[in-house]
Design an enzyme around this catalytic site. Structure first.
Site, PDB file in Angstrom:
ATOM      1  N   ASN A  61       0.894  -1.281   0.209  1.00  0.00           N
ATOM      2  CA  ASN A  61       0.035  -0.052   0.195  1.00  0.00           C
ATOM      3  C   ASN A  61       0.859   1.178   0.099  1.00  0.00           C
ATOM      4  OD1 ASN A  61      -1.897   2.025   0.633  1.00  0.00           O
ATOM      5  ND2 ASN A  61      -2.129   1.480   2.467  1.00  0.00           N
ATOM      6  N   TRP A  62       1.068   1.755  -1.234  1.00  0.00           N
ATOM      7  CA  TRP A  62       1.744   2.992  -1.346  1.00  0.00           C
ATOM      8  C   TRP A  62       1.526   4.319  -0.669  1.00  0.00           C
ATOM      9  CZ3 TRP A  62       4.145   3.299  -7.065  1.00  0.00           C
ATOM     10  CH2 TRP A  62       4.595   2.076  -7.463  1.00  0.00           C
ATOM     11  N   LYS A  63       0.024   4.259  -0.151  1.00  0.00           N
ATOM     12  CA  LYS A  63      -0.815   5.281   0.199  1.00  0.00           C
ATOM     13  C   LYS A  63      -0.464   6.675  -0.628  1.00  0.00           C
ATOM     14  CE  LYS A  63       0.310   3.475   4.778  1.00  0.00           C
ATOM     15  NZ  LYS A  63       0.194   3.745   6.087  1.00  0.00           N
ATOM     16  N   SER A  78       3.772  -2.099  10.452  1.00  0.00           N
ATOM     17  CA  SER A  78       5.033  -2.155  10.763  1.00  0.00           C
ATOM     18  C   SER A  78       5.620  -3.454  10.282  1.00  0.00           C
ATOM     19  CB  SER A  78       5.593  -1.521  11.899  1.00  0.00           C
ATOM     20  OG  SER A  78       5.120  -0.397  12.137  1.00  0.00           O
ATOM     21  N   GLU A 124      -6.442   4.597   7.874  1.00  0.00           N
ATOM     22  CA  GLU A 124      -6.240   6.137   7.712  1.00  0.00           C
ATOM     23  C   GLU A 124      -7.783   6.622   7.117  1.00  0.00           C
ATOM     24  OE1 GLU A 124      -2.687   5.566   5.689  1.00  0.00           O
ATOM     25  OE2 GLU A 124      -1.782   4.956   7.353  1.00  0.00           O
ATOM     26  N   GLY A 184       2.709  -1.245   4.311  1.00  0.00           N
ATOM     27  CA  GLY A 184       2.745   0.384   4.053  1.00  0.00           C
ATOM     28  C   GLY A 184       4.227   0.714   3.364  1.00  0.00           C
ATOM     29  N   GLY A 185       4.956   1.312   4.607  1.00  0.00           N
ATOM     30  CA  GLY A 185       6.198   1.826   4.591  1.00  0.00           C
ATOM     31  C   GLY A 185       7.237   1.044   3.680  1.00  0.00           C
ATOM     32  N   GLY A 191       2.482   2.138  10.841  1.00  0.00           N
ATOM     33  CA  GLY A 191       3.605   3.321  10.611  1.00  0.00           C
ATOM     34  C   GLY A 191       4.027   3.839  11.870  1.00  0.00           C
ATOM     35  N   HIS A 204      -9.289   0.843   5.011  1.00  0.00           N
ATOM     36  CA  HIS A 204      -7.681   1.295   5.761  1.00  0.00           C
ATOM     37  C   HIS A 204      -8.108   2.183   7.218  1.00  0.00           C
ATOM     38  CE1 HIS A 204      -3.970   2.646   6.504  1.00  0.00           C
ATOM     39  NE2 HIS A 204      -3.571   1.434   5.968  1.00  0.00           N
ATOM     40  N   GLU A 233      -5.109  -5.221  10.801  1.00  0.00           N
ATOM     41  CA  GLU A 233      -4.211  -4.250  11.057  1.00  0.00           C
ATOM     42  C   GLU A 233      -4.336  -3.333  12.322  1.00  0.00           C
ATOM     43  OE1 GLU A 233      -2.149  -2.919   7.124  1.00  0.00           O
ATOM     44  OE2 GLU A 233      -3.947  -1.727   7.263  1.00  0.00           O
TER      45      GLU A 233
HETATM   46  C1  PEP Z   1      -0.572  -0.003   5.850  1.00  0.00           C
HETATM   47  O1  PEP Z   1      -0.750   1.146   5.867  1.00  0.00           O
HETATM   48  O2  PEP Z   1      -1.564  -0.861   5.501  1.00  0.00           O
HETATM   49  C2  PEP Z   1       0.651  -0.405   6.816  1.00  0.00           C
HETATM   50  C3  PEP Z   1       0.419  -1.464   7.386  1.00  0.00           C
HETATM   51  O3  PEP Z   1       1.501   0.421   7.015  1.00  0.00           O
HETATM   52  P1  PEP Z   1       2.947   0.204   7.602  1.00  0.00           P
HETATM   53  O4  PEP Z   1       3.340  -1.001   6.981  1.00  0.00           O
HETATM   54  O5  PEP Z   1       3.792   1.476   7.383  1.00  0.00           O
HETATM   55  O6  PEP Z   1       2.845   0.115   9.139  1.00  0.00           O
END
Ligand code: PEP
Length: 252
Positions: free
Chosen positions: A9-11, A215, A99, A236-237, A175, A97, A169
Site C-alpha cells: 500500500n503506497w498510500k 510495521s 487512515e 505500507g512503508g 506506521g 484502511h 491491521e
Molecule cells: C498500512 O498502511 O496498511 C500499513 C501496514 O503500514 P505500515 O506497514 O507502514 O505500518
C-alpha cells in the site's frame, strides 16, 4: 489451499516518474519462484493504476486500488467507482484502511456499501480491520474486530464472502515501527477465522486469506508469516522500496 498474498500500500506517495521507477524495479526483482509462492499486489495512488497494471500484467503481479466509491456512478465529484477501477484491469481494492476510517470518517456501514460495489464489479476487497491502542489496553480488541466484520461483511452470502481477503491491521502498529508480536497476530487471526467458521462454515474459514499489516518489514516478516493463520501481509512503508518489498515477499 488458501492464497498467500503480499500487498504493498503506497498510500499518498511517489510522483509519476518515481512510481514508474519503483514498478520497474519490483518487476525486475520478482522471480518466477517468488511469484509461485505468493500473489503479489501493488496498490499505488489511483492516478498510476493504469501504468501499474500494464507493468504488473506483463510481469506476473497484480494491482489494487487504495479506495473506491460506495456509489455506482454520477454526480460525486472526486470519487472513483468500482466499474472505473475494473475497466483498466485492476483486480483488488483496499477497503476500510484505518487512515480512511480515521481521517475520512468511514464507518463500517459505509464500508459495507463499498464491499458490495467491489464485489458487483469483480474486484477483490482487501478488507482492513483492527483496534486502536486504547481498545487493546482495555482488552476489547476482539470485540472491536468482531463488530467491524459483523457490520461490514457478515451480511454477505457464503458465495460473496468467499471472495473477501481480510487484513488484520492493529492501528497502533501502522506506521509506528511497533509491530504486533507474531503471537498477537496469530491470536487475532485465529479469532477471526473462528468468527468466519461460526458465521459461515469451517471450509470457508479455512479458505479465507487473512493478512497481517502494521510495521511489517524484512526483519519481522519471517516470524510473522510463519504463524499458521497469517497468510501474508499488507505492507505500507516497507513497500516503497523495491528491495524491502521483495525481501518481505521472500519471507512467505
Ligand atoms: C498500512 O498502511 O496498511 C500499513 C501496514 O503500514 P505500515 O506497514 O507502514 O505500518
Amino acid at each position: 489451499m488458501r492464497k498467500k498474498i503480499v500487498a504493498g500500500n503506497w498510500k499518498m506517495n511517489k510522483t509519476f516518474s518515481e512510481a514508474e521507477m519503483l514498478l520497474e524495479e519490483i518487476a525486475e526483482l520478482l522471480t518466477d519462484d517468488l511469484l509461485s509462492k505468493a500473489t503479489v499486489v501493488v496498490c499505488p495512488p489511483s492516478l498510476y493504476l493504469e501504468l501499474a497494471d500494464d507493468i504488473a500484467a506483463e510481469n506476473g503481479f497484480y494491482t489494487g486500488a487504495q479506495n473506491l466509491s460506495d456509489k455506482e456512478s454520477g454526480a460525486y465529484t472526486g470519487e472513483i467507482s468500482a466499474a472505473m477501477i475494473k475497466s483498466i484491469g485492476v483486480d483488488y481494492v483496499i477497503i476500510g484502511h484505518s487512515e480512511r476510517r480515521t481521517y475520512y470518517h468511514e464507518t463500517d456501514e459505509l464500508l459495507k456499501e463499498k464491499v458490495l460495489q467491489a464485489l458487483k464489479h469483480e474486484l477483490t476487497p482487501v478488507f482492513c480491520c483492527g483496534e486502536v491502542l486504547d481498545q487493546r489496553n482495555q482488552s476489547i480488541h476482539f470485540d472491536v474486530v468482531k463488530k467491524q466484520l459483523e457490520i461490514a461483511l457478515f451480511d454477505l452470502s457464503p458465495e460473496e464472502f468467499s471472495k473477501i481477503v481480510i487484513a488484520y491491521e492493529p492501528v497502533w502498529a501502522i506506521g509506528t515501527g511497533v509491530n504486533a508480536t507474531p503471537a498477537q497476530a496469530q491470536e487475532m487471526h485465529t479469532y477471526i477465522r473462528k468468527l468466519i467458521a461460526d458465521r459461515y462454515n469451517k471450509e470457508i474459514a479455512d479458505e479465507t486469506t487473512i493478512l497481517y499489516g502494521g510495521s511489517c518489514n524484512e526483519k519481522n516478516a519471517p516470524e510473522l508469516f510463519s504463524q499458521p493463520d497469517v497468510d501474508g501481509g499488507l505492507i505500507g512503508g516497507a513497500s516503497l522500496k523495491a528491495e524491502s518489498f521483495i525481501g518481505i515477499i521472500k519471507a512467505i
